[in-house]
Scaffold this motif. Structure first.
Motif, PDB file in Angstrom:
ATOM      1  N   ILE A   1      -0.207  -0.439 -14.099  1.00 30.91           N
ATOM      2  CA  ILE A   1       0.779  -0.109 -13.063  1.00 30.91           C
ATOM      3  C   ILE A   1       1.976  -1.055 -13.175  1.00 30.91           C
ATOM      4  CG2 ILE A   1       1.230  -0.085 -10.575  1.00 30.91           C
ATOM      5  CD1 ILE A   1      -1.651   0.894 -10.209  1.00 30.91           C
ATOM      6  N   HIS A   2       1.709  -2.345 -13.358  1.00 27.77           N
ATOM      7  CA  HIS A   2       2.812  -3.294 -13.542  1.00 27.77           C
ATOM      8  C   HIS A   2       3.633  -2.936 -14.777  1.00 27.77           C
ATOM      9  CE1 HIS A   2       1.922  -6.074 -10.347  1.00 27.77           C
ATOM     10  NE2 HIS A   2       0.689  -6.309 -10.786  1.00 27.77           N
TER      11      HIS A   2
ATOM     12  N   SER B   1      -4.541  -2.114 -12.836  1.00 27.21           N
ATOM     13  CA  SER B   1      -3.466  -2.774 -12.092  1.00 27.21           C
ATOM     14  C   SER B   1      -2.387  -3.289 -13.036  1.00 27.21           C
ATOM     15  CB  SER B   1      -4.014  -3.917 -11.247  1.00 27.21           C
ATOM     16  OG  SER B   1      -4.418  -4.997 -12.060  1.00 27.21           O
TER      17      SER B   1
ATOM     18  N   GLN C   1       4.373   0.048  -5.042  1.00 23.25           N
ATOM     19  CA  GLN C   1       3.670   0.054  -6.321  1.00 23.25           C
ATOM     20  C   GLN C   1       3.142  -1.339  -6.653  1.00 23.25           C
ATOM     21  OE1 GLN C   1       6.109   1.971  -9.207  1.00 23.25           O
ATOM     22  NE2 GLN C   1       5.112   0.928 -10.890  1.00 23.25           N
ATOM     23  N   LYS C   2       3.951  -2.363  -6.437  1.00 21.85           N
ATOM     24  CA  LYS C   2       3.525  -3.738  -6.710  1.00 21.85           C
ATOM     25  C   LYS C   2       2.405  -4.152  -5.761  1.00 21.85           C
ATOM     26  CE  LYS C   2       5.014  -8.556  -6.841  1.00 21.85           C
ATOM     27  NZ  LYS C   2       3.637  -8.952  -6.788  1.00 21.85           N
TER      28      LYS C   2
ATOM     29  N   THR D   1       5.943   0.127 -14.321  1.00 20.21           N
ATOM     30  CA  THR D   1       6.813   0.057 -13.144  1.00 20.21           C
ATOM     31  C   THR D   1       8.174   0.716 -13.367  1.00 20.21           C
ATOM     32  OG1 THR D   1       5.714  -1.880 -12.251  1.00 20.21           O
ATOM     33  CG2 THR D   1       7.977  -1.502 -11.535  1.00 20.21           C
TER      34      THR D   1
ATOM     35  N   LEU E   1       7.472   4.528 -13.293  1.00 23.49           N
ATOM     36  CA  LEU E   1       6.905   4.989 -12.028  1.00 23.49           C
ATOM     37  C   LEU E   1       7.864   4.808 -10.854  1.00 23.49           C
ATOM     38  CD1 LEU E   1       3.251   3.661 -12.367  1.00 23.49           C
ATOM     39  CD2 LEU E   1       4.039   6.015 -12.590  1.00 23.49           C
TER      40      LEU E   1
ATOM     41  N   ALA F   1      -0.758  -2.488  -6.938  1.00 24.09           N
ATOM     42  CA  ALA F   1      -1.243  -3.126  -8.166  1.00 24.09           C
ATOM     43  C   ALA F   1      -1.911  -4.461  -7.831  1.00 24.09           C
ATOM     44  CB  ALA F   1      -0.100  -3.322  -9.151  1.00 24.09           C
TER      45      ALA F   1
END
Length: 128
Positions: free
Chosen positions: A64-65, A61, A80-81, A68, A71, A84
């Motif tokens: 992913i942040h 997670s 996406q947030k 960002t 992505l 995550a």
């Protein structure tokens, strides 16, 4: 002394995976990902990968942040947030695996998004 004892009793408390319940937005995004996995016929591989990487869900997670900006070219930054944030929670991987199993066992004509219950109500031994 009593205050310190109370504080120490919960100092290292960790949420239980069974207590996890995603928000409506998190469930919608997870369902979209699950349907894409099912469409590509990768359910077994996805569940195996999720189970193998279960201890790393928080790190994933955070990745992913971190990614960002890159992505966001491919994926909606808000979704996406939300995803995550979903992965940051301890029970998210188990929930995702159960959801994949449930959605892959539902007949294609019964896959209306509004008619699907959350996996917490699904029993693994239930054949219905």
């Amino acid at each position: 002394m009593v205050m310190i004892k109370k504080w120490l009793a919960h100092a290292f408390a960790v949420e239980r995976p069974e207590d996890f319940a995603p928000t409506v937005e998190q469930q919608q995004i997870a369902d979209r990902i699950c349907r894409e996995i099912i469409r590509r016929d990768m359910v077994t591989l996805a569940i195996l990968t999720l189970e193998t990487c279960r201890p790393l869900n928080y790190i994933g997670s955070q990745a992913i942040h971190f990614f960002t900006p890159l992505l966001s070219i491919l994926v909606d930054p808000r979704a996406q947030k939300i995803f995550a944030d979903f992965l940051e929670q301890r029970g998210s991987i188990e929930w995702l695996c159960q959801r994949l199993e449930f959605l892959s066992n539902v007949k294609p004509e019964d896959r209306a998004p509004s008619a699907e219950p959350a996996p917490s109500g699904v029993s693994k031994n239930d054949d219905s």
